[in-house]
Write an enzyme that holds these catalytic residues in place. Structure first.
Site, PDB file in Angstrom:
ATOM      1  N   CYS A 135      -9.383 -33.902  -6.467  1.00 15.47           N
ATOM      2  CA  CYS A 135     -10.045 -32.889  -5.640  1.00 15.47           C
ATOM      3  C   CYS A 135      -9.186 -32.514  -4.436  1.00 15.47           C
ATOM      4  CB  CYS A 135     -11.417 -33.400  -5.189  1.00 15.47           C
ATOM      5  SG  CYS A 135     -12.267 -32.232  -4.112  1.00 15.47           S
ATOM      6  N   CYS A 138     -11.153 -31.826  -1.278  1.00 11.74           N
ATOM      7  CA  CYS A 138     -11.642 -33.004  -0.553  1.00 11.74           C
ATOM      8  C   CYS A 138     -10.498 -33.718   0.171  1.00 11.74           C
ATOM      9  CB  CYS A 138     -12.284 -34.018  -1.499  1.00 11.74           C
ATOM     10  SG  CYS A 138     -13.273 -33.310  -2.789  1.00 11.74           S
ATOM     11  N   ASP A 139      -9.348 -33.857  -0.493  1.00 15.68           N
ATOM     12  CA  ASP A 139      -8.313 -34.767   0.004  1.00 15.68           C
ATOM     13  C   ASP A 139      -7.038 -34.091   0.498  1.00 15.68           C
ATOM     14  OD1 ASP A 139     -10.021 -36.834  -0.738  1.00 15.68           O
ATOM     15  OD2 ASP A 139      -9.213 -36.919  -2.763  1.00 15.68           O
TER      16      ASP A 139
END
Ligand code: NAP
Length: 316
Positions: A135, A138-139
């Protein structure tokens, strides 16, 4: 087990599940939506959605999901954290085992979606959360000023690579074949980006850094030249597609060879080719062809309308 019997339970809170929730809530069935392992589904970890009709400037995926949740709860849908451990579809009302509780329901809408696929290398698995991620949204931030790789040749990989250019100094887009599955517009954007470098006919053999507990690089293999090389970098992002979340229905519903729920007339589920009354599937868990937010929403609507028909026909 509770004595009460639900009219309808919806498994999954992505685009398909929430659309089904809006429709069944408006039909006054007070649907219970079990949010599942990845609440909000794939839209909740994506960035700008540019192709959902009605948003000329695009809308952020998490915002679109939040809007749908508000719309569903406004009409009486109930959202609950939790996921299905097992189901018994051999008796009616159907029984859903959530681990701590068992819910009985007259109808069921399976909208459990699909989850990110991994390469399956032991080194990759050991380094998830330590530089390996599925992701970028997300990261990505954690790789500010660093070099990263994205694996895959579809739209997800292009999207991840383009997103990561906001943070990373360089993004290596590694694809196992010569030709890309991605749409032309996305591929062209990736090719044109100065921070993105394409590596085709290349597979990852090992993620380096297991001992250090952080990604140090990739050992790559060129399938044409058969050469091996090491690429030092700090992060590897997977963009290689998804697996349907339907394993819990094996033996209770017909699944295809890749584990997708087989449906007939769009959303009807079957067992040994016979329709399972009142059990419908929608969204990515049953769609290996289109897999779009709008098609997921469309099939969620269809499933909800079939629930309405079923309830009417059975005098509820
Ligand atoms: P996809 O189109 O199935 O592409 C998966 C890619 O990963 C393929 O290039 C595939 O290679 C590669 N791959 C699969 N398994 C692999 C493995 N074990 N090792 C190495 N490479 C592997 O999946 P997707 O990109 O997630 O897209 C799914 C759907 O969502 C598509 O319909 C897409 O258009 C849509 N989508 C749209 C957007 C957007 O419009 N903004 C964004 C994301 C996704 P091969 O080509 O060799 O099979």
């Amino acid at each position: 087990m509770s004595d009460s019997i639900r009219d309808t339970v919806i498994l999954g809170s992505g685009c398909a599940g929430l659309t089904a929730a809006i429709y069944t809530a408006r039909a006054n069935f007070k649907p219970l939506v079990l949010e599942g392992h990845e609440p909000g589904g794939q839209l909740s970890i994506t960035t700008l959605v540019e192709n959902f009709p009605g948003w000329p400037e695009g809308i952020q995926g998490p915002q679109l999901i939040e809007n749908m949740k508000q719309q569903a709860t406004r009409f009486g849908a109930e959202l609950q954290m939790g996921h299905l451990v097992s189901a018994d579809l051999s008796k009616h009302p159907y029984e859903l085992n959530l681990g701590k509780e068992t819910i009985r329901t007259r109808t069921l809408i399976v909208a459990s979606g699909a989850s990110a696929r991994w390469l399956g290398l032991p080194s990759e698995q050991a380094l998830i959360g330590h530089g390996v991620s599925s992701c970028a949204t997300c990261d990505g931030f954690f790789f500010t000023g660093k070099e990263v790789a994205v694996i895959g040749g579809g739209d997800s990989a292009m999207e991840e690579a383009l997103f990561l250019t906001r943070f990373a100094t360089k993004v290596h887009l590694i694809h196992r074949r010569e030709h890309f599955r991605a749409s032309k517009i996305m591929l062209d954007r990736a090719i044109a980006h100065p921070k993105i470098e394409l590596l085709t006919n290349t597979v990852v053999e090992e993620v380096l850094g297991v001992e250090e507990k952080e990604v140090k690089g990739l050992r790559l293999h060129n399938t044409r030249t058969r050469e091996q090389c090491t690429l030092p970098l700090a992060g590897m992002f997977l963009g290689i597609g998804h697996e349907p979340n339907a394993r819990m229905f094996a033996g209770q519903m017909d699944l295809d060879e890749d584990g997708y729920i087989k449906t007939t007339n769009n959303v009807f589920t079957t067992l040994h080719g016979k329709i399972i009354p009142g059990v419908f599937a929608c969204g990515d868990v049953q769609d290996r062809r289109y897999r779009q937010a709008i098609t997921a929403a469309g099939s969620g609507c269809m499933a909800a309308l079939e629930v309405e028909k079923y309830m009417e026909e059975h005098g509820h």
